[in-house]
Design a protein around this motif. Sequence first.
Motif: not given
Length: 207
Positions: A27-31, A45-49, A104-110
């Motif tokens: 997922x992080x690679x695709x994103x 960062x979300x994954x790490x948390x 809008x997937x790149x928006x930080x909160x999302x």
Amino acid sequence: MFDIGNLATIAAAFFVAAPSPGPATIAVASQSMSAGRKAGLVFGSGLAVGLAVWGVVAAAGMGAILQASTGALTAMKLLGGAYLLWLAYGSARSAARPRAAPTDMAKKPRAFLRGLLLNLSNPKAVFAWMAVLSLGLGDGSGTGQVVLATGTCMVLGGLIYATYAVVFSTQGAMDGYARARRWIDGVVSGLFAVAGIGLIRSAFARQ
């Protein structure tokens, strides 16, 4: 006194397990390829948390309680499987589009929330934590030893996800994604679907 050899053993085991291909790394690679470095780092960062939360659960001894609670574990696996299937559907929709659509997937909160939910939706992570920590911690390990080992693995997890984000957001990787977007999104969709179905099947296997 903490044995540095035990810490090294735990760190090495975690470093081998965490970067291996799986829903989070895929997922992080695709994103990162599709939305760029900043989105990839926020997602990571979300994954790490999420990973850190499971680390705290395992270190606090709650992992064994979760493992013994058939009902709670089954519910979490079903929810996690459903979330992975939802991600598979999103990737399949992207693959079906003739052109890359604005997102809008790149928006930080999302992006952060998606990463967080992805790792929180995988209860198997706590068992992986328990296995890694058990390699270097024994019954006589003190609280400080557990905290240091868990903290070390948390930092490693964050660095691994950040590395994926940086590598897959290079110009070459993003250009390659642009050329083969439909194929890549199709493969990612299939991998998410397989992981989701596998998690759901494992939930019913415990019955």
